[in-house]
Design a protein around this motif. Structure first.
Motif, PDB file in Angstrom:
ATOM      1  N   SER A   1       0.841  -1.147  -0.187  1.00 16.43           N
ATOM      2  CA  SER A   1       0.075  -0.095  -0.013  1.00 16.43           C
ATOM      3  C   SER A   1       0.957   1.429  -0.138  1.00 16.43           C
ATOM      4  O   SER A   1       0.216   2.443  -0.483  1.00 16.43           O
ATOM      5  CB  SER A   1      -0.987  -0.091   1.064  1.00 16.43           C
ATOM      6  OG  SER A   1      -0.315  -0.119   2.476  1.00 16.43           O
ATOM      7  N   TYR A   2       2.130   1.303   0.529  1.00 16.23           N
ATOM      8  CA  TYR A   2       2.891   2.373   0.540  1.00 16.23           C
ATOM      9  C   TYR A   2       3.547   2.816  -0.869  1.00 16.23           C
ATOM     10  O   TYR A   2       3.974   3.844  -1.018  1.00 16.23           O
ATOM     11  CB  TYR A   2       3.672   2.247   1.690  1.00 16.23           C
ATOM     12  CG  TYR A   2       3.283   2.208   3.018  1.00 16.23           C
ATOM     13  CD1 TYR A   2       2.821   3.645   3.605  1.00 16.23           C
ATOM     14  CD2 TYR A   2       2.885   1.252   3.722  1.00 16.23           C
ATOM     15  CE1 TYR A   2       2.185   3.692   4.871  1.00 16.23           C
ATOM     16  CE2 TYR A   2       2.141   1.317   4.796  1.00 16.23           C
ATOM     17  CZ  TYR A   2       1.790   2.475   5.537  1.00 16.23           C
ATOM     18  OH  TYR A   2       1.043   2.516   6.447  1.00 16.23           O
ATOM     19  N   ALA A   3       3.658   1.764  -1.651  1.00 12.74           N
ATOM     20  CA  ALA A   3       4.220   1.987  -2.775  1.00 12.74           C
ATOM     21  C   ALA A   3       3.145   2.856  -3.641  1.00 12.74           C
ATOM     22  O   ALA A   3       3.545   3.778  -4.438  1.00 12.74           O
ATOM     23  CB  ALA A   3       4.463   0.818  -3.524  1.00 12.74           C
ATOM     24  N   PHE A   4       1.749   2.454  -3.356  1.00 11.74           N
ATOM     25  CA  PHE A   4       0.662   3.082  -4.108  1.00 11.74           C
ATOM     26  C   PHE A   4       0.580   4.511  -3.422  1.00 11.74           C
ATOM     27  O   PHE A   4       0.263   5.541  -4.317  1.00 11.74           O
ATOM     28  CB  PHE A   4      -0.666   2.263  -3.894  1.00 11.74           C
ATOM     29  CG  PHE A   4      -1.943   2.908  -4.862  1.00 11.74           C
ATOM     30  CD1 PHE A   4      -2.140   2.952  -6.081  1.00 11.74           C
ATOM     31  CD2 PHE A   4      -2.731   3.463  -3.701  1.00 11.74           C
ATOM     32  CE1 PHE A   4      -2.957   3.584  -6.508  1.00 11.74           C
ATOM     33  CE2 PHE A   4      -3.771   4.284  -4.342  1.00 11.74           C
ATOM     34  CZ  PHE A   4      -4.124   4.235  -5.721  1.00 11.74           C
ATOM     35  N   LEU A   5       0.858   4.604  -2.171  1.00  8.28           N
ATOM     36  CA  LEU A   5       0.506   5.758  -1.533  1.00  8.28           C
ATOM     37  C   LEU A   5       1.836   6.647  -2.032  1.00  8.28           C
ATOM     38  O   LEU A   5       1.473   7.935  -2.180  1.00  8.28           O
ATOM     39  CB  LEU A   5       0.700   5.736   0.029  1.00  8.28           C
ATOM     40  CG  LEU A   5       0.829   7.107   0.680  1.00  8.28           C
ATOM     41  CD1 LEU A   5      -0.524   7.765   0.487  1.00  8.28           C
ATOM     42  CD2 LEU A   5       1.028   6.678   2.222  1.00  8.28           C
TER      43      LEU A   5
ATOM     44  N   GLY B   1      -1.783  13.273  -0.524  1.00  3.34           N
ATOM     45  CA  GLY B   1      -1.057  12.038  -0.051  1.00  3.34           C
ATOM     46  C   GLY B   1      -1.125  11.791   1.199  1.00  3.34           C
ATOM     47  O   GLY B   1      -1.402  10.760   1.988  1.00  3.34           O
ATOM     48  N   GLY B   2      -1.177  12.924   2.036  1.00  3.00           N
ATOM     49  CA  GLY B   2      -1.416  12.868   3.527  1.00  3.00           C
ATOM     50  C   GLY B   2      -2.740  12.208   3.925  1.00  3.00           C
ATOM     51  O   GLY B   2      -3.131  11.488   4.848  1.00  3.00           O
TER      52      GLY B   2
ATOM     53  N   VAL C   1      11.633  -0.047  -4.782  1.00  5.06           N
ATOM     54  CA  VAL C   1      11.521  -0.768  -5.824  1.00  5.06           C
ATOM     55  C   VAL C   1      10.076  -0.624  -6.440  1.00  5.06           C
ATOM     56  O   VAL C   1       9.773  -0.011  -7.640  1.00  5.06           O
ATOM     57  CB  VAL C   1      11.561  -2.292  -5.559  1.00  5.06           C
ATOM     58  CG1 VAL C   1      11.400  -3.149  -6.617  1.00  5.06           C
ATOM     59  CG2 VAL C   1      12.904  -2.598  -5.022  1.00  5.06           C
ATOM     60  N   LEU C   2       8.897  -1.012  -5.798  1.00  2.32           N
ATOM     61  CA  LEU C   2       7.516  -0.832  -6.407  1.00  2.32           C
ATOM     62  C   LEU C   2       7.037   0.373  -6.786  1.00  2.32           C
ATOM     63  O   LEU C   2       6.450   0.771  -7.760  1.00  2.32           O
ATOM     64  CB  LEU C   2       6.581  -1.562  -5.730  1.00  2.32           C
ATOM     65  CG  LEU C   2       5.155  -1.897  -6.295  1.00  2.32           C
ATOM     66  CD1 LEU C   2       5.343  -2.733  -7.522  1.00  2.32           C
ATOM     67  CD2 LEU C   2       4.419  -2.867  -5.273  1.00  2.32           C
ATOM     68  N   GLY C   3       7.280   1.258  -5.723  1.00  2.00           N
ATOM     69  CA  GLY C   3       6.813   2.824  -5.668  1.00  2.00           C
ATOM     70  C   GLY C   3       7.570   3.417  -6.973  1.00  2.00           C
ATOM     71  O   GLY C   3       6.949   4.161  -7.595  1.00  2.00           O
ATOM     72  N   THR C   4       9.047   2.947  -7.267  1.00  2.00           N
ATOM     73  CA  THR C   4       9.858   3.762  -8.174  1.00  2.00           C
ATOM     74  C   THR C   4       9.211   3.078  -9.461  1.00  2.00           C
ATOM     75  O   THR C   4       9.068   3.967 -10.607  1.00  2.00           O
ATOM     76  CB  THR C   4      11.250   3.566  -8.106  1.00  2.00           C
ATOM     77  OG1 THR C   4      11.429   4.234  -6.628  1.00  2.00           O
ATOM     78  CG2 THR C   4      12.020   4.059  -9.182  1.00  2.00           C
ATOM     79  N   LEU C   5       8.882   2.261  -9.712  1.00  2.00           N
ATOM     80  CA  LEU C   5       8.366   1.396 -10.995  1.00  2.00           C
ATOM     81  C   LEU C   5       7.041   1.868 -11.010  1.00  2.00           C
ATOM     82  O   LEU C   5       6.964   2.398 -12.368  1.00  2.00           O
ATOM     83  CB  LEU C   5       8.446  -0.252 -10.696  1.00  2.00           C
ATOM     84  CG  LEU C   5       9.576  -0.811 -10.717  1.00  2.00           C
ATOM     85  CD1 LEU C   5       9.549  -2.376 -10.584  1.00  2.00           C
ATOM     86  CD2 LEU C   5      10.383  -0.499 -12.038  1.00  2.00           C
TER      87      LEU C   5
END
Length: 188
Positions: free
Chosen positions: A43-47, A59-60, A163-167
């Protein structure tokens, strides 16, 4: 003269959809770590994506509302210390918003580095310092337990976002037309 509002209709919709996706990912795409009440969460990658696209306020609110509702649905009651930190982390991710300027459709090495430096600092402060401190102050939790939980959650969240957030952000950037990307065609 009209005022520019931070929460446009588009932002309110983004908060609603973002919080819903945060809840779904936190509920169904989380893997327990073996440390009590601490999971590996996507969920934090999506956030991170939503914060970079829509800014720190959105975002907050996604982090705060999404985490609060997830806790209520999963655990039956909210755990305010970590909910507050999720909101702060969403704001922090969003602070990279103007520096990265994803709306230009560029997310190269410089923006990736900037984003990841920001996310590591924000999450380290949030999960390694604030979450344990708030757990002790609000819930009188044992310090050793909450430090371990903060270190595990923070470390996993930092890695997930790196990793996932950057992608996700990179993939999103490829959907945006770059400024002046259309050239005039010659006619014959």
């Amino acid at each position: 003269m009209g005022r520019k509002t931070v929460l446009s209709t588009k932002n309110v919709v983004a908060i609603g959809i973002g919080a819903a996706v945060f809840i779904i990912l936190g509920r169904f795409a989380a893997i327990p770590t073996g440390v009590p009440n601490t999971s590996f969460e996507t969920s934090y990658a999506f956030l991170a994506l939503m914060s970079v696209v829509f800014g720190p306020v959105v975002g907050g609110l996604i982090g705060f509302i999404g985490h609060a509702l997830k806790d209520i649905l999963v655990w039956g009651s909210p755990w305010w210390s970590w909910i507050i930190v999720s909101g702060i982390v969403g704001v922090g991710f969003g602070l990279a918003w103007k520096k990265i300027n994803i709306k230009e459709g560029i997310f190269g090495w410089k923006q990736i580095l900037t984003f990841n430096v920001v996310q590591i600092i924000v999450q380290a402060i949030g999960w390694f310092v604030l979450a344990p401190l708030l757990d002790v102050l609000i819930y009188a939790e044992p310090i050793n337990k909450v430090i371990l939980q903060g270190l595990v959650a923070g470390g996993l969240n930092i890695a997930t976002v790196a990793v996932l957030g950057t992608l996700l952000i990179y993939a999103y950037s490829k959907t945006i037309s770059k400024t002046n990307s259309l050239e005039k065609e010659e006619t014959f």
